[in-house]
Design a protein around this motif. Structure first.
Motif, short mmCIF file in Angstrom:
data_model
loop_
_atom_site.label_atom_id
_atom_site.label_comp_id
_atom_site.label_asym_id
_atom_site.label_seq_id
_atom_site.Cartn_x
_atom_site.Cartn_y
_atom_site.Cartn_z
N GLU A 126 0.82 -1.21 0.00
CA GLU A 126 0.00 0.00 0.00
C GLU A 126 0.86 1.26 0.00
N MET A 127 2.00 1.20 0.70
CA MET A 127 2.91 2.34 0.72
C MET A 127 3.45 2.63 -0.68
N TRP A 128 3.88 1.57 -1.40
CA TRP A 128 4.40 1.78 -2.75
C TRP A 128 3.29 2.26 -3.68
N ALA A 129 2.07 1.77 -3.51
CA ALA A 129 0.95 2.24 -4.32
C ALA A 129 0.73 3.74 -4.08
N TYR A 130 0.85 4.16 -2.84
CA TYR A 130 0.71 5.58 -2.47
C TYR A 130 1.78 6.41 -3.16
N VAL A 131 3.03 5.95 -3.10
CA VAL A 131 4.14 6.68 -3.73
C VAL A 131 3.95 6.71 -5.25
N LYS A 132 3.56 5.57 -5.84
CA LYS A 132 3.38 5.52 -7.29
C LYS A 132 2.28 6.47 -7.75
N ARG A 133 1.20 6.56 -6.98
CA ARG A 133 0.13 7.50 -7.35
C ARG A 133 0.66 8.93 -7.42
#
Length: 112
Positions: A57-64
């Motif tokens: 979820e953290m990487w998804a947040y950064v990617k967004r």
């Protein structure tokens, strides 16, 4: 292993590592790093559980935050990703949310 050690050198702070039981994640060298690193707290997940891994979820947040950006050089992307990760250090509310989304509790240290 190099990423975890490098992150520790970069942030100069304790690291909490949540990992699954993939064979490369529990290698002899990784077990040594965990044993030597008083700065490293490890929580183990089952072998494949992306829904229990707050890092997903953290990487998804950064990617967004990087959506619709074009980079002319890889080093520019690296600077921006480092910046986004550094900002997260000062947002415990967001980090807590990543953990809360898993339904897991941080109540004990798992053995490597």
């Amino acid at each position: 292993m190099a990423l975890v050690d490098g992150m520790h050198q970069l942030v100069k702070a304790p690291i909490v590592l949540v990992r699954d039981r993939l064979n490369t994640h529990i290698s002899h060298a990784m077990r040594e790093l965990v044993a030597e690193g008083a700065w490293l707290t490890v929580f183990l997940l089952p072998a494949y559980t992306p829904d229990l891994n707050p890092v997903e979820e953290m990487w998804a947040y950064v990617k967004r935050s990087l959506a619709n950006l074009a980079f002319v050089a890889l080093d520019r992307l690296e600077v921006l990703v480092r910046n986004r990760l550094k900002r997260l250090q000062y947002r415990p509310d967001i980090l807590d949310g990543f953990m809360a989304g898993t339904g897991l509790a941080l109540d004990h240290r798992a053995s490597p």
